[in-house]
Write a protein that holds these residues in place. Sequence first.
Motif, PDB file in Angstrom:
ATOM      1  N   HIS A   1       0.845  -1.203   0.000  1.00  0.00           N
ATOM      2  CA  HIS A   1       0.000   0.000   0.000  1.00  0.00           C
ATOM      3  C   HIS A   1       0.877   1.247   0.000  1.00  0.00           C
ATOM      4  O   HIS A   1       1.388   1.655   1.039  1.00  0.00           O
TER       5      HIS A   1
ATOM      6  N   HIS B   1       1.378   5.315  -2.052  1.00  0.00           N
ATOM      7  CA  HIS B   1       0.892   6.330  -2.984  1.00  0.00           C
ATOM      8  C   HIS B   1       2.125   7.049  -3.497  1.00  0.00           C
ATOM      9  O   HIS B   1       2.629   7.961  -2.851  1.00  0.00           O
TER      10      HIS B   1
ATOM     11  N   LYS C   1      -9.024  -0.717  -6.307  1.00  0.00           N
ATOM     12  CA  LYS C   1      -9.089  -0.185  -4.938  1.00  0.00           C
ATOM     13  C   LYS C   1     -10.417   0.536  -4.781  1.00  0.00           C
ATOM     14  O   LYS C   1     -10.761   1.393  -5.595  1.00  0.00           O
TER      15      LYS C   1
ATOM     16  N   HIS D   1      -5.952  -0.890   5.939  1.00  0.00           N
ATOM     17  CA  HIS D   1      -6.101  -0.270   7.270  1.00  0.00           C
ATOM     18  C   HIS D   1      -6.749  -1.238   8.263  1.00  0.00           C
ATOM     19  O   HIS D   1      -6.123  -1.691   9.192  1.00  0.00           O
TER      20      HIS D   1
ATOM     21  N   ASP E   1       1.041   2.658   3.455  1.00  0.00           N
ATOM     22  CA  ASP E   1       0.477   3.960   3.074  1.00  0.00           C
ATOM     23  C   ASP E   1       1.605   4.984   2.856  1.00  0.00           C
ATOM     24  O   ASP E   1       1.438   6.184   3.120  1.00  0.00           O
TER      25      ASP E   1
HETATM   26 ZN   LIG Z   1      -3.733   4.880   1.140  1.00  0.00          ZN
END
Ligand SMILES: [Zn+2]
Length: 392
Positions: free
Chosen positions: A65, A67, A177, A238, A304
Motif C-alpha cells: 500500500h 501512494h 481499490k 487499514h 500507506d
Molecule cells: Zn492509502
Amino acid sequence: MPGPQVLRAARLFDGVSARLIQQPMVVIDAGRITGVESGPIESPTDAEVVDLGDVTLLPGMIDAHVHLGFDAGPRPVAQMLADSDATLLLRMRLAARRALAAGITTVRDLGDRNYLGVTLRDWFRSGAELGPEIIAAGPPVTVTGGHCHFMGGEADGELEVRRGVRTRVKSGVDVIKIMATGGHMTPGTNPSQPQYTVAELQAAVEEAHRLGRSVTAHAHGPAGIANAVAAGVDCIEHCSFRVGGGRQPDRRLIEGIAERRIAVSPTVGTAPSTRPGISTLAESFLPILEDMHQAGVRLIGGTDAGVSPGKPHDVLPYGVAFLARAGLTNVEALAAATSVGAEACGVGERKGAVKPGRDADLFAVVGDPTLDLGALLNVTAVFRAGRRVDVN
Ligand SMILES: [Zn+2]
C-alpha cells in the motif's frame, strides 16, 4: 543480454523458511533465479560472480500500500493538487526509486491520478530505467465527494461502480481499490462510516473478478469493514476499527476475515522523529493486530507510504518491525513483507521468495534480520530482475 550471474553471501532468508541458508549461492539468468545452492560449491565457470560478503540476502520486499503520488510532506494532498501531471509523474518516479534503493522491489500503488501509476509501471517495464515492479490501481473507486475523490474516481450506485471497474481495467490497472469508508485525509468524509452498501461493493468484486482483477477495500470503521467482508473483497486496507477518536474491534468480524482468507494490509510503520500524537494512536492498534494475528488473519506489509512526513517511500522496514511488536515472529513479519505479501498481491508466482523460477529481485543487509529487524535499514545491495541498483 549478459550471461549468468552468481550472488554469494553469508546467509539467505528465502522468504518462507525460518532457518537461514548458510553460504548461499544464487544463480541468476535473464532476470530470473535459476538456482539456489549452499555451502562451499564452485561457481559456474561461465558466470559473473558477485560476492556480497558478510550479509544476509533476502527476497525484495513488497509494500502492498503506497501512494507514489504523495510526497510524504506535510501537505501531500495540496501538493498533488498543485502538481501538473508531468510534475506528478516525476515525483512518482523519485518515490519509486527511493523505495527500490531500500530493497522494496515491488510496490502496490493504491491511488494515483490519471493512471500515472500505470504509465510509470510501463516505463519501468520497458527497461529504459530501473524501477520497482508497480502494481497499479489507478484512481480509487469512491463515492461523490468521498475519500480521495480528488484523484478522479467517483462512482455512485452499482451501475457506476461496475463501469468504474471496467474503465480501470480498460486503462490497464492490475488491481481495483475501492473506498469502503471515509478517510482521514479527505475533509467531509467519515472514516467511521461506510461509503458504499454491500451491494455496491459486491458489484465491484463481481466485475473485477470477472475481469481477472482482485479488489482491495479501504476500510476504517467496523461497519465498513463488515460490508467489505460481506461483499467478498480479497484484501482490506487499514482495517483499523476506528470509531471517532478511538477503536472498536469486533471479535466475530476478525474471525470472519480469517475464515474468508482476506488479507489485511494494516498500513503500520512510521519513520522515527515524527509527532508523538501519531505514535500514541498507532500503539492503540497493537492489541487489535495481535488479535487478528492470533485469529489467523493474513497480515501483509503495507504502509500507506507518502501520506505524511512519517511515511517516506522507504518506510516499510518500520512496518515490518511494528508487525513483530504485534506478536508476529521476526520470520513471520519478514514473510508478511515478502512471500505472504506477494501472494496477497497476486504476484506470488514471481515474487516474494528466493527460489528457482522467481524474478531475481533481491537485496542484501548487514546483520541477520531474523534476529534483529533493524538490519533491514542497513542495505548494501539491491538487485531488480538481476540488475544491480545504485543504492547510494
Ligand atoms: Zn492509502
